[in-house]
Design an enzyme around this catalytic site. Structure first.
Site, PDB file in Angstrom:
ATOM      1  CE  LYS A 126      -4.132  -1.463   2.541  1.00  0.00           C
ATOM      2  NZ  LYS A 126      -4.890  -1.237   3.795  1.00  0.00           N
ATOM      3  CG  HIS A 130       0.111   5.244  12.476  1.00  0.00           C
ATOM      4  ND1 HIS A 130      -1.138   5.593  12.033  1.00  0.00           N
ATOM      5  CD2 HIS A 130       0.215   3.891  12.300  1.00  0.00           C
ATOM      6  CE1 HIS A 130      -1.758   4.509  11.589  1.00  0.00           C
ATOM      7  NE2 HIS A 130      -0.957   3.471  11.745  1.00  0.00           N
TER       8      HIS A 130
HETATM    9  N1  LIG Z   1       1.498   1.541   3.761  1.00  0.00           N
HETATM   10  C1  LIG Z   1       1.112   0.909   4.852  1.00  0.00           C
HETATM   11  O1  LIG Z   1       0.667  -0.244   4.790  1.00  0.00           O
HETATM   12  C2  LIG Z   1       1.239   1.587   6.179  1.00  0.00           C
HETATM   13  C3  LIG Z   1       1.079   0.840   7.358  1.00  0.00           C
HETATM   14  C4  LIG Z   1       1.264   1.501   8.576  1.00  0.00           C
HETATM   15  C5  LIG Z   1       1.582   2.846   8.611  1.00  0.00           C
HETATM   16  N2  LIG Z   1       1.728   3.539   7.448  1.00  0.00           N
HETATM   17  C6  LIG Z   1       2.080   4.963   7.451  1.00  0.00           C
HETATM   18  O2  LIG Z   1       3.375   5.101   8.014  1.00  0.00           O
HETATM   19  C7  LIG Z   1       3.494   6.437   8.524  1.00  0.00           C
HETATM   20  C8  LIG Z   1       4.137   6.417   9.882  1.00  0.00           C
HETATM   21  O3  LIG Z   1       5.426   5.869   9.745  1.00  0.00           O
HETATM   22  P1  LIG Z   1       6.564   6.159  10.836  1.00  0.00           P
HETATM   23  O4  LIG Z   1       6.027   5.953  12.177  1.00  0.00           O
HETATM   24  O5  LIG Z   1       7.736   5.382  10.375  1.00  0.00           O
HETATM   25  O6  LIG Z   1       6.766   7.734  10.705  1.00  0.00           O
HETATM   26  P2  LIG Z   1       7.855   8.665  10.003  1.00  0.00           P
HETATM   27  O7  LIG Z   1       8.271   8.159   8.695  1.00  0.00           O
HETATM   28  O8  LIG Z   1       7.278  10.024  10.066  1.00  0.00           O
HETATM   29  O9  LIG Z   1       9.106   8.550  11.008  1.00  0.00           O
HETATM   30  C9  LIG Z   1       9.015   9.009  12.331  1.00  0.00           C
HETATM   31  C10 LIG Z   1      10.190   9.934  12.659  1.00  0.00           C
HETATM   32  O10 LIG Z   1      11.391   9.157  12.777  1.00  0.00           O
HETATM   33  C11 LIG Z   1      12.421   9.764  11.957  1.00  0.00           C
HETATM   34  N3  LIG Z   1      13.315   8.650  11.613  1.00  0.00           N
HETATM   35  C12 LIG Z   1      13.105   7.684  10.698  1.00  0.00           C
HETATM   36  N4  LIG Z   1      14.067   6.750  10.787  1.00  0.00           N
HETATM   37  C13 LIG Z   1      14.927   7.151  11.751  1.00  0.00           C
HETATM   38  C14 LIG Z   1      16.111   6.592  12.317  1.00  0.00           C
HETATM   39  N5  LIG Z   1      16.565   5.386  11.937  1.00  0.00           N
HETATM   40  N6  LIG Z   1      16.741   7.302  13.307  1.00  0.00           N
HETATM   41  C15 LIG Z   1      16.224   8.475  13.734  1.00  0.00           C
HETATM   42  N7  LIG Z   1      15.110   9.044  13.266  1.00  0.00           N
HETATM   43  C16 LIG Z   1      14.453   8.376  12.272  1.00  0.00           C
HETATM   44  C17 LIG Z   1      11.674  10.397  10.838  1.00  0.00           C
HETATM   45  O11 LIG Z   1      12.427  11.396  10.206  1.00  0.00           O
HETATM   46  C18 LIG Z   1      10.463  10.980  11.576  1.00  0.00           C
HETATM   47  O12 LIG Z   1      10.818  12.190  12.189  1.00  0.00           O
HETATM   48  C19 LIG Z   1       2.086   7.024   8.550  1.00  0.00           C
HETATM   49  O13 LIG Z   1       1.975   7.930   7.483  1.00  0.00           O
HETATM   50  C20 LIG Z   1       1.190   5.802   8.315  1.00  0.00           C
HETATM   51  O14 LIG Z   1      -0.011   6.140   7.648  1.00  0.00           O
HETATM   52  C21 LIG Z   1       1.565   2.928   6.238  1.00  0.00           C
HETATM   53 ZN   LIG Z   2      -1.155   1.433  11.331  1.00  0.00          ZN
END
Ligand SMILES: NC(=O)c1ccc[n+]([C@@H]2O[C@H](COP(=O)([O-])OP(=O)(O)OC[C@H]3O[C@@H](n4cnc5c(N)ncnc54)[C@H](O)[C@@H]3O)[C@@H](O)[C@H]2O)c1
Ligand SMILES: [Zn+2]
Length: 351
Positions: free
Chosen positions: A126, A246
């Site tokens: 997705k 999230h």
């Molecule tokens: N496509 C899907 O099936 C699916 C499933 C679940 C969630 N999502 C989506 O994923 C998103 C949330 O993802 P997330 O929680 O990874 O958020 P994100 O990508 O915003 O990352 C969270 C924070 O961590 C930082 N970061 C990333 N990797 C890092 C690292 N190794 N070291 C330090 N900082 C780091 C990022 O810059 C950001 O500030 C939402 O948009 C949600 O809708 C999609």
């Molecule tokens: Zn989720």
């Protein structure tokens, strides 16, 4: 796939791709913490054009997608191009979307760098962005060429972001495997996941469900457990310009949806009690207060995942949930009345 170095995996994957057709998407944080590791092990990327996206969920937008499409056009990306998304779910969702639509679709490789992206966002095909005020309102089903999981990236992640990913893993345990749930509980409170098999186990649970129902016609909806109420809470935070990870919203949503599971399907109350305690100890309580309940319900009705039906006799729209009969026994498409929903929110906000 879980990997221990980038050289061994990227060389065969990219051997047939012209070097000038390899592009990298990162955000400001992964540019600092993760990109240098990949480049050191796979020096071909030293000369690859890198687009640094602004970090944060608010940037998973059409505007950012347009920047990324422009970047690919400016660098003469052709249909042979490959985009490497190095980041959390924001980068893999947006980068995957941009790749799947640029010139009607080019290939991408995901290198997830948050726990949430490793166990959830970067697999399952997705992609998408938030649009018209609707979370993930626009997107595609499009599989990456490969997803490379390098757990060492977790060492620079904040504890909030680790807990955020853990919530999705707990969800996998609740809907599929009591053993997975027990293994996760054993890792709390330190969350030293790098050398544990839980990441692979969680990915395997998601993969089995996605393989059975890629386009989410039935059992894949089990993965939405906690998300109907969770997304509405996420909207409430976004409306007040409050940043929230999230997975926190998913955790709160799961507790409220476990309450519904108890009253509607007879799920053991002990599951609800255990998860409520875990929530309070590690995630705290959601800030949105009970007065916003009406608004939360309105957002739930807008969520594209909530199949909206009317019950015949009156035309009140209803909201559909995935609920649990027990751990490992999800039941999809459970219609919940407004009264029951109010009761579940009341329970959550009273904790
Ligand atoms: N496509 C899907 O099936 C699916 C499933 C679940 C969630 N999502 C989506 O994923 C998103 C949330 O993802 P997330 O929680 O990874 O958020 P994100 O990508 O915003 O990352 C969270 C924070 O961590 C930082 N970061 C990333 N990797 C890092 C690292 N190794 N070291 C330090 N900082 C780091 C990022 O810059 C950001 O500030 C939402 O948009 C949600 O809708 C999609
Ligand atoms: Zn989720």
């Amino acid at each position: 796939m879980l990997i221990s170095d980038f050289h061994t995996t990227l060389v065969p994957l990219l051997s047939c791709v012209p070097k000038q057709q390899i592009f990298v998407f990162v955000d400001a944080n992964t540019a600092e913490h993760c990109l240098p590791v990949v480049v050191e092990e796979y020096p071909v990327l030293q000369s690859a054009p890198v687009l640094v996206l602004p970090a944060g969920e608010e940037n998973k937008s059409l505007h950012t997608a347009e920047l990324a499409w422009s970047f690919l056009f400016e660098h003469h990306a052709t249909r042979q191009a490959v985009v490497i998304n190095i980041g959390g779910g924001m980068v893999t969702d947006l980068g995957g979307f941009v790749a799947s639509t640029y010139m009607r679709g080019i290939r991408c490789i995901n290198i997830p760098t948050t726990l949430l992206a490793m166990v959830d966002a970067s697999s399952g095909g997705k992609t998408g962005l938030n649009c018209c005020g609707i979370k993930n309102g626009v997107g595609t089903f499009s599989q990456p060429m490969e997803t490379l999981i390098y757990p060492a990236f977790l060492s620079t992640l904040s504890s909030q972001d680790l807990l955020s990913g853990l919530a999705e893993m707990i969800k996998h345990g609740l809907i599929r495997s009591e053993k997975h749930l027990r293994d996760l509980m054993a890792l709390l409170p330190d969350l030293d996941l790098q050398y544990s098999s839980v990441i692979e186990d969680s990915i395997a649970i998601k993969k089995a469900i996605v393989d059975a129902d890629f386009k989410e016609n039935n059992i894949r909806r089990a993965l939405n457990f906690g998300h109907t109420i969770g997304h509405a809470i996420e909207e409430a935070y976004a409306a007040e310009a409050n940043a929230i990870a999230h997975g926190y919203c998913v955790m709160w949503g799961m507790v409220a949806e476990l309450y519904l599971s108890v009253i509607k399907l007879g799920c053991p109350r002990s599951v609800l009690t255990d998860m409520s305690h875990l929530m309070i100890e590690y995630y705290g309580r959601p800030m949105c207060n009970c007065r916003q309940r009406e608004q939360l319900i309105t957002w739930m009705l807008h969520d594209k995942k909530n199949f909206v039906a009317s019950n015949g006799s009156d035309s009140q729209p209803q909201i559909s949930f995935t609920l649990l009969r027990d751990i490992g026994c999800p039941i999809v498409d459970q219609v919940v009345s407004k009264e029951e929903l109010n009761e579940a929110l009341e329970y959550l906000f009273s904790l």
